[in-house]
Design an enzyme around this catalytic site. Structure first.
Site: not given
Lengths: 259, 259
Positions: B52, B110
């Site tokens: 994103d 992540y």
């Protein structure tokens, strides 16, 4: 009127250095504006010394005189509420107005960060300079040992700067490796001294690097200490340089850090 | 036509995420442009998955098909010569055109970075999120233990996203402290799983944080795993999130890192 000492950290990337100037935003100007927004006073925040465009500070030390009577430790938050994310007052304290940070600052520590690997790493680019290949830490330390001490550093000073003397004493000049993934090495050159000329640390960093890469000899290094500007290495980019701390002697520490 | 796999790292601050879109610069668009500048071909660089706006990648994995016949390991430098400092191809390799990274990507890792201290630190702001106060690592680990595993994470997914299923499996969810000066603690939450929904890691990070701060109870956490969106924590800012690595099984590692 009350005098306050501030420890200030900043990311210098988007600033034209510390000192207020006609063209471009500076750290000092933004701090002066924060004081005005907080107290309606046009005071001038003074630093222990300037930093150049793009140079960062982990712990710069500043002073400001205010008519506002605020508790020393509360000034930091009052200013932080009016500061952008790239400038922060780490702590604040009231001091007698006989204290003058520029005259009592006995030492400064700067670090210059380099990272060595095969290809550029975007997540290291903001605060360090990429060098392709492997570092030779031992050779870097050889150069650092030669440059450490009291010398006339005029060869390391950008021409045109006006100072009384270009003699400075470097108390220690270390080359240290940081623990990072094995495919990349982050190395910093830490210079601790009684003062530094314009561009001096960045040129020392470039000279240590070039010596370690075989582009300069020991004789070249000795030549630079006699004032020969043709033998110094590249002046490294500002982004890798950080004013690490300002020293006021063993017992007075205003840097907001314990390490 | 030849297929190439690229490991790409980027600082996402100035990008509207990975995927090409009409409004604003994206990482994919800049990579596509670099391919065009290097080879005159309008090829599309595909990633293992989108990131994103504002999210970083230490090691995203991409593929591209080219008519240009270049040795696999040389493609990285050919593209890097046409890329800005905030995007870099860490390595490249030619693969059979039966390989498709989106179908063989088995796992992603992540990390979400937080730093805890009394006042904001500008030199940590770019890649982590400031939390005032002290971390409670043990409480954070309690929450992580509850959320780890195979669950329906629909409460952690931004509404409006269209996916076949909101069930995902998190193989491990660690909370680790990094060594830094004693007045500041950097903590990262590392999520390793078979896939993540839109905003899922940022919402998990906010939920773990809120639980550790006493704003959520264990019952609230169990409620979220039943789909109750009202009990999740804040979706944390993009800047603290980095796609750490993409996994293709034990024997196939394209991430450019050895650790």
């Amino acid at each position: 009127m009350k005098r306050y000492i501030l420890t200030v950290s900043y990311d210098g990337t988007d600033y034209c250095g510390w000192q207020v100037q006609p063209n471009g935003k500076t750290v000092q100007e933004v701090l002066n504006d924060a004081v005005f927004k907080a107290f309606g006073e046009r005071a001038v925040v003074k630093a222990s010394g300037r930093t150049d465009a793009g140079v960062h500070a982990r712990a710069q030390v500043c002073q400001v005189d205010l008519n506002a009577d605020i508790a020393g430790e509360k000034l930091a938050d009052a200013l932080n509420a009016r500061l952008p994310d790239d400038i922060s007052v780490l702590n604040s304290t009231a001091v007698p107005d006989t204290v003058d940070i520029q005259s009592i600052a006995k030492a400064k520590t700067y670090r210059y960060y380099l990272y060595f690997c095969q290809r550029k790493k975007p997540l290291l680019e903001r605060y360090s300079t990429w060098i392709k290949g492997e570092p030779d830490i031992e050779k870097m330390r050889e150069a650092a040992e030669i440059l450490c001490g009291e010398h006339d550093f005029k060869a390391y000073c950008a021409s045109g700067s006006q100072v009384k003397t270009t003699v400075r004493k470097i108390f220690s000049l270390k080359v240290e490796e940081q623990p990072v993934p094995p495919d990349c090495k982050v190395v910093y050159i830490e210079a601790y001294g009684n003062g530094f000329l314009y561009n001096m640390v960045r040129t020392i960093a470039g000279t240590i690097l070039w010596y370690s890469q075989g582009k300069l000899t020991k004789e070249d290094l000795y030549e630079t200490l006699k004032g020969n500007r043709n033998k110094v290495g590249k002046t490294m980019p500002a982004k890798g340089l950080v004013l690490y701390s300002v020293g006021y002697g063993a017992k007075v520490e205003y840097d907001g850090y314990d390490d």
